[in-house]
Scaffold this active site. Structure first.
Site, PDB file in Angstrom:
ATOM      1  N   SER A  25       0.818  -1.226   0.000  1.00  0.00           N
ATOM      2  CA  SER A  25       0.000   0.000   0.000  1.00  0.00           C
ATOM      3  C   SER A  25       0.845   1.266   0.000  1.00  0.00           C
ATOM      4  O   SER A  25       0.305   2.377   0.010  1.00  0.00           O
ATOM      5  CB  SER A  25      -0.919   0.012   1.225  1.00  0.00           C
ATOM      6  N   THR A 157     -39.832  25.314 -11.543  1.00  0.00           N
ATOM      7  CA  THR A 157     -40.131  23.954 -11.096  1.00  0.00           C
ATOM      8  C   THR A 157     -40.278  23.124 -12.369  1.00  0.00           C
ATOM      9  O   THR A 157     -40.787  23.631 -13.384  1.00  0.00           O
ATOM     10  CB  THR A 157     -41.429  23.860 -10.258  1.00  0.00           C
ATOM     11  N   SER A 279     -12.828  25.290 -27.896  1.00  0.00           N
ATOM     12  CA  SER A 279     -12.984  24.080 -28.695  1.00  0.00           C
ATOM     13  C   SER A 279     -11.821  23.964 -29.675  1.00  0.00           C
ATOM     14  O   SER A 279     -11.333  24.970 -30.194  1.00  0.00           O
ATOM     15  CB  SER A 279     -14.306  24.137 -29.470  1.00  0.00           C
ATOM     16  N   LYS A 285     -16.493  28.798 -29.507  1.00  0.00           N
ATOM     17  CA  LYS A 285     -16.951  28.165 -28.271  1.00  0.00           C
ATOM     18  C   LYS A 285     -16.254  28.716 -27.021  1.00  0.00           C
ATOM     19  O   LYS A 285     -15.067  29.003 -27.013  1.00  0.00           O
ATOM     20  CB  LYS A 285     -16.715  26.653 -28.317  1.00  0.00           C
ATOM     21  N   ASN A 287     -16.568  27.142 -23.312  1.00  0.00           N
ATOM     22  CA  ASN A 287     -17.216  26.045 -22.595  1.00  0.00           C
ATOM     23  C   ASN A 287     -17.040  26.154 -21.080  1.00  0.00           C
ATOM     24  O   ASN A 287     -15.944  26.456 -20.602  1.00  0.00           O
ATOM     25  CB  ASN A 287     -16.644  24.708 -23.059  1.00  0.00           C
ATOM     26  N   GLU A 292     -18.579  21.667 -15.460  1.00  0.00           N
ATOM     27  CA  GLU A 292     -18.889  20.307 -15.904  1.00  0.00           C
ATOM     28  C   GLU A 292     -18.038  19.276 -15.161  1.00  0.00           C
ATOM     29  O   GLU A 292     -18.514  18.180 -14.827  1.00  0.00           O
ATOM     30  CB  GLU A 292     -18.667  20.201 -17.409  1.00  0.00           C
ATOM     31  N   TYR A 319      -9.463  -6.484  12.718  1.00  0.00           N
ATOM     32  CA  TYR A 319      -8.826  -6.013  11.499  1.00  0.00           C
ATOM     33  C   TYR A 319      -8.825  -7.102  10.430  1.00  0.00           C
ATOM     34  O   TYR A 319      -8.630  -8.282  10.714  1.00  0.00           O
ATOM     35  CB  TYR A 319      -7.378  -5.565  11.763  1.00  0.00           C
ATOM     36  N   GLN A 324      -7.360  -2.247   3.925  1.00  0.00           N
ATOM     37  CA  GLN A 324      -6.380  -1.483   3.152  1.00  0.00           C
ATOM     38  C   GLN A 324      -7.088  -0.641   2.088  1.00  0.00           C
ATOM     39  O   GLN A 324      -6.563   0.372   1.635  1.00  0.00           O
ATOM     40  CB  GLN A 324      -5.377  -2.433   2.497  1.00  0.00           C
ATOM     41  N   LYS A 327      -8.265   3.655   2.166  1.00  0.00           N
ATOM     42  CA  LYS A 327      -7.433   4.861   2.075  1.00  0.00           C
ATOM     43  C   LYS A 327      -7.538   5.611   0.758  1.00  0.00           C
ATOM     44  O   LYS A 327      -7.681   6.841   0.745  1.00  0.00           O
ATOM     45  CB  LYS A 327      -5.966   4.495   2.332  1.00  0.00           C
TER      46      LYS A 327
END
Length: 462
Positions: A25, A157, A279, A285, A287, A292, A319, A324, A327
């Protein structure tokens, strides 16, 4: 020849390299290095003070740990996958630095309580950072709302024009969402602020340790009361992932609206170039990519929550190596939300709001239909009857291609003599917004009251 492991006494063969890589790890848990050293310093201080090891030995170990911390903070430490995790790497590095006495550091301690301690320290630190960043985002919303108390926009709405509202009111709705997020993270601290150290592998230890001392040295509110719970509890991480998922859901909703507002169809706002991209093929464009991305990353954070819930759902005490997997999702979520909060605050702070465009969009619609129904109800007509009368007038207008404010008074009075010349004032969007003075409503005075409350919340000492 079998490579020597710190746990290898009962093994005759070593792991193959690819298996070792799968089980290690250190690639990600090296993020815990600072906290691992912090916990080790507290532990060895306690070992010395309780006489479990000689004070001189404790001092030597502590000095070595402090050197390692300094080296880590200057980027000098290198970690080795053959040492599996951050704990084994640190012990190996400490042994290189001070010799065999480093082995006494692990007296009355297990990697089980050690890793849990590291994560508590990490997350407690991160929670304070998240709360601070949320306070800044909330302040940005309040400042923007103050500027736009009297900016009128359509309220929606079903993504259909519903009633005109104050743009400041709309922004303050998100202030409330992010305030609840902050409150959830604040409560999260209560469960992160506990020390597992001293629980050892699962059953505690025979050594005369002082768990209250190590808890105090690390700045925790208290130690865990049960050793099994201490090493197996990941609720504090699940709470963080859950709270983060709700936060990102709120951020995603706001980003969805920003994306709509800056489209050609809406033209309510223009985002700063700092938070926009172009773009590769369409030169015109601009964007809203950052909005997003926040919307997209909400799914990533929710996925981290679902992942850990799935890991935890069938684990017996105490344990298990499955833990592991607790994390990477925690680290990823913490890094994602801290940047997302800052990006969102920056977008809001720097965007241009087109007040006139917002106002115009409320004039050629039927968002004032409720005003006419309320007007008739205030004159004594039962609201259900008023609702039907206005509905028929709306239908009449849609067929004729005009709006309620375009209907001549003579036609209104053919429908009911309750309608008088003041109806045209009542049908104005600004009037509709201004008159909604109920507590929490969109009326200008009500929005000012919300802003005053928010300012007091954000600045309690003033």
């Amino acid at each position: 020849m079998m490579e020597k492991k710190l746990w290898g006494g009962r093994f005759e063969a070593s792991l193959e390299a690819w298996v070792e890589e799968f089980g290690a790890s250190i690639r990600f848990d090296q993020k815990l290095a600072k906290f691992d050293i912090q916990g080790s310093i507290a532990h060895v201080t306690m070992l010395g003070q309780t006489g479990i090891i000689e004070q001189a030995e404790a001092d030597t170990i502590k000095a070595g740990l402090e050197e390692l911390l300094a080296e880590y903070e200057t980027g000098q430490l290198e970690f080795d996958v053959t040492n599996e995790d951050i704990h084994m790497n640190m012990e190996s590095l400490l042994t290189e630095k001070i010799g065999p006495v480093a082995g006494k550091l692990h007296t009355a301690r297990s990697r089980n309580d050690q890793v849990a301690t590291d994560m508590h320290l990490y997350l407690k630190d991160k929670l304070h950072e998240v709360i601070e960043k949320l306070a800044n985002l909330r302040q940005v919303l309040v400042h923007l709302a103050e500027e736009h108390v009297e900016t009128v926009m359509p309220g929606y709405t079903h993504l259909q024009h519903a009633q005109p509202i104050s743009f400041g009111h709309h922004l303050m709705a998100y202030y409330q969402m992010f305030t609840r997020d902050s409150e959830r993270f604040t409560f999260n601290i209560q469960h992160a602020d506990m020390s597992p150290l001293g629980a050892a592998a699962l059953a505690g230890t025979t050594f005369p340790i002082d768990r209250q001392l190590t808890s105090d040295l690390m700045g925790f509110a208290k130690p865990y009361s049960n050793s099994l719970d201490a090493v197996s509890d990941r609720d504090f991480i699940l709470e963080f992932l859950s709270n983060s998922s709700i936060l990102m859901m709120h951020a995603s909703r706001l980003c969805e609206e920003i994306i709509n507002w800056c489209s050609h169809e809406y033209q309510f706002v223009t985002l700063s170039d700092t938070f926009s991209t172009g773009s590769s093929i369409m030169p015109q464009k601009k964007n809203p990519d950052m909005a997003e991305l926040i919307r997209g990353k909400s799914g990533r954070v929710v996925g981290n929550l679902v992942g850990l819930l799935t890991v935890m759902k069938a684990l017996p005490l105490a344990y298990n190596k499955d833990l592991q997997e607790d994390k990477e999702g925690m680290f990823d979520t913490a890094e994602t939300i801290t940047v997302a909060i800052d990006i969102l605050a920056g977008m809001l702070e720097s965007m241009t709001v087109h007040k006139d465009r917002m106002a115009v969009s409320t004039e050629k619609d039927f968002s004032n239909a409720t005003e006419l129904a309320d007007y008739l109800a205030s004159k004594g007509m039962p609201f259900r009857q008023a609702h039907e009368v206005v509905g028929k007038l709306v239908l009449e207008c849609t067929k004729a291609g005009h709006y309620l404010q375009d209907i001549p008074l003579e036609r209104y009075q053919e429908v009911t003599d309750l309608i008088e010349e003041d109806i045209y004032q009542a049908l104005q969007s600004r009037t509709a917004v201004e008159r909604r003075t109920s507590l929490g409503g969109t009326g200008f005075e009500s929005v000012q009251h919300q802003i005053q409350q928010a300012t007091a919340e954000l600045n309690p000492d003033k």
